[in-house]
Design an enzyme around this catalytic site. Structure first.
Site, PDB file in Angstrom:
ATOM      1  CG  ASN B  14      -2.585  -0.802  -6.477  1.00  0.00           C
ATOM      2  OD1 ASN B  14      -1.822  -1.646  -6.935  1.00  0.00           O
ATOM      3  ND2 ASN B  14      -2.191   0.138  -5.647  1.00  0.00           N
ATOM      4  CB  CYS B  15      -2.290  -5.478  -8.162  1.00  0.00           C
ATOM      5  SG  CYS B  15      -2.326  -7.271  -8.126  1.00  0.00           S
ATOM      6  N   PRO B  16      -5.530  -6.285  -8.460  1.00  0.00           N
ATOM      7  CG  PRO B  16      -6.983  -8.158  -8.557  1.00  0.00           C
ATOM      8  CD  PRO B  16      -6.617  -6.956  -7.693  1.00  0.00           C
TER       9      PRO B  16
END
Lengths: 156, 76
Positions: B14-16
């Site tokens: 998941n981000c980042p």
């Protein structure tokens, strides 16, 4: 003087949930080529400990999503905070969200400058041996030296 | 499908993280080489576009295939 963009962040909070914004933004900015500095002050200093033990609490935070409604009176019971923190960490792991340790390491690898507020270190009797080695110690004037010509400045 | 020199599987991240891993992989590549990235984070579609715009690395192609997002980035 480089033409690199600059990001200055002040990190003031030391809970598990609030540890994310400074480290996510700093590591991403560094990946985009920003020169980045985080100034850790007050409770934000907890994010610099070698051994992180960050917690979340739903107390005073009615927006925190809970698997089931828990009355506030019960949320105050001993052990509830530890339980919620461990549930939150599990949830983050299952969703592929990086741990705070990992994001902090990525920041260090990307040369994000980590500055601890010397005044708060003294105020709370932090032992600098307990903080990661990459930390520099300075005060408000040094923050402005960097932030004064930053393109983005965030207070978190 | 464009030719590529290296591949990065960022599925489940998941981000980042997809962006950070891509940046790290690109660092070890030569100018003009192409990196193929596989991601499952829907936010990565806009993020890789923004990453390319800001870093000067070229996003040659972006596509979706059965819940996976595939990006081809050419190193500046």
């Amino acid at each position: 003087m480089s033409d690199e963009k600059k990001l200055a962040i002040i990190a003031t909070k030391g809970s598990l949930d609030w540890a994310y914004p400074p480290f996510i933004l700093a590591s991403t900015a560094a990946a985009l080529g920003y020169e980045t500095e985080i100034f850790f002050t007050f409770y934000g200093l907890a994010l610099l400990k070698k051994k992180l033990n960050l917690q979340v609490t739903s107390l005073g935070n009615p927006a925190m999503p809970m698997p089931m409604p828990v009355p506030v009176m019960l949320q105050t019971l001993p052990g509830m905070q530890a339980m919620m923190s461990s549930m939150m960490k599990k949830k983050m792991k299952s969703k592929g969200v990086a741990s705070v340790e990992e994001l902090r390491e990525l920041c260090i690898e990307a040369d994000v400058r980590m500055v601890a507020c010397q005044m708060t270190v003294d105020l709370f009797d932090f032992d600098t041996k307990d903080l990661i080695d990459e930390v520099e110690y300075a005060g408000a004037a040094s923050f402005f030296e960097f932030a004064g010509d930053a393109d983005i400045c965030l207070y978190i | 499908m464009p030719d590529f020199n290296q591949e990065l599987d960022a599925s489940g991240l998941n981000c980042p993280l997809p962006i950070l891993r891509a940046k790290k992989t690109l660092k070890g590549m030569e100018s003009g080489q192409v990196l193929r990235i596989i991601a499952t984070d829907p936010g990565s579609v806009k993020d890789f576009d923004a990453f390319a715009n800001q870093t000067g690395n070229e996003l040659i192609e972006a596509s979706e295939e059965g819940g996976k997002y595939i990006f081809f980035i050419k190193k500046k």
